[in-house]
Design an enzyme around this catalytic site. Sequence first.
Site, PDB file in Angstrom:
ATOM      1  N   GLY A  10       0.824  -1.202   0.000  1.00  9.11           N
ATOM      2  CA  GLY A  10       0.000   0.000   0.000  1.00  9.11           C
ATOM      3  C   GLY A  10       0.857   1.250   0.000  1.00  9.11           C
ATOM      4  CD  GLN A  11      -1.578   6.215  -1.552  1.00 11.45           C
ATOM      5  OE1 GLN A  11      -1.021   7.215  -2.013  1.00 11.45           O
ATOM      6  NE2 GLN A  11      -2.824   6.231  -1.136  1.00 11.45           N
ATOM      7  CB  ALA A  58      -6.591  -0.310   5.297  1.00  9.99           C
ATOM      8  CB  THR A  60      -8.025   2.256   0.888  1.00  9.41           C
ATOM      9  OG1 THR A  60      -7.574   1.642  -0.324  1.00  9.41           O
ATOM     10  CG2 THR A  60      -7.057   1.932   2.020  1.00  9.41           C
ATOM     11  CE1 TYR A 123     -11.034   3.262   4.451  1.00 13.51           C
ATOM     12  CE2 TYR A 123     -11.685   5.532   4.841  1.00 13.51           C
ATOM     13  CZ  TYR A 123     -10.707   4.568   4.771  1.00 13.51           C
ATOM     14  OH  TYR A 123      -9.390   4.890   5.039  1.00 13.51           O
TER      15      TYR A 123
END
Length: 285
Positions: A10-11, A58, A60, A123
């Site tokens: 992920g980021q 996560a 997202t 979310y």
Amino acid sequence: MRIMLTGANGQVGWELAQRTAKHEIFALDRAALDITQPAAVQQAVTDSAADLVINAAAYTGVDRAEQEPDLAFAANRDGPAHLATACAQLNIPLFHISTDYVFDGKQQAPYREDDPVAPLGIYGRSKWEGEEAVRHTLPAHIILRVSWVFGRHGHNFVKTMLRLAREREQLRVVADQHGCPTYAGSIADVLLTLADRFDADGSLPWGTYHYCDTPATTWHGFTEAIVAMASDCEPLCVREVLPITTREYPTPAARPANSVLNCSRIRDHLAIAPGLWQTGLSAIR
């Protein structure tokens, strides 16, 4: 110190995985560890022999979550619960990343950690329930709420706007949602600073903290900055960035009108000050 990292693709996870000079980071992406599987989580945490776990995994997809609530809750609520349980059994701390979308955006002032939560969608609700699972399972935790994350790796708003700016003469962008863009590399640096302090002291002021870059802006203001910075480096097709309202750009999931986070607690208790999102933006091309 040995750190087990989930969500390594992920980021934020990707940025953490690049920063291996000081600590040994045992990085696991979703293919290596699905945090929704409790037995796999327990085995991974045990086998990692980690001194600390950082959860950057996560679900997202804010809009997609409205159609896939089971997947969102499995990743954002149950996954952190499994990690916290495993960490509690091995007596090691957990750093967990959460979101500004736990708030409904009706407050005018920046949100503090103890302000009432009221998520507007699946979310945000799934992330809030993940926070609660960590709190109730493991005292030795850091929950770091962040906002409007962008980075060099993966899909994000900055990359989408850059692509559209290369293709279109006009961009129409929401100008009545306020928040703080935050560079994934800044978040990674904060988490590793906290890891350094835990390694040195054996403890931290555990709890929930807000971290975001500054200054606050809107999606429209952020886009104007993205276009201005990119146009210094390459020719763009875009000629104007028009402000529009949220009502003019309906989405499956509602967004908070104000999700600016107050970061005074992390500054006062942990001596960590916000960075500038413009600095992170300069790293994106």
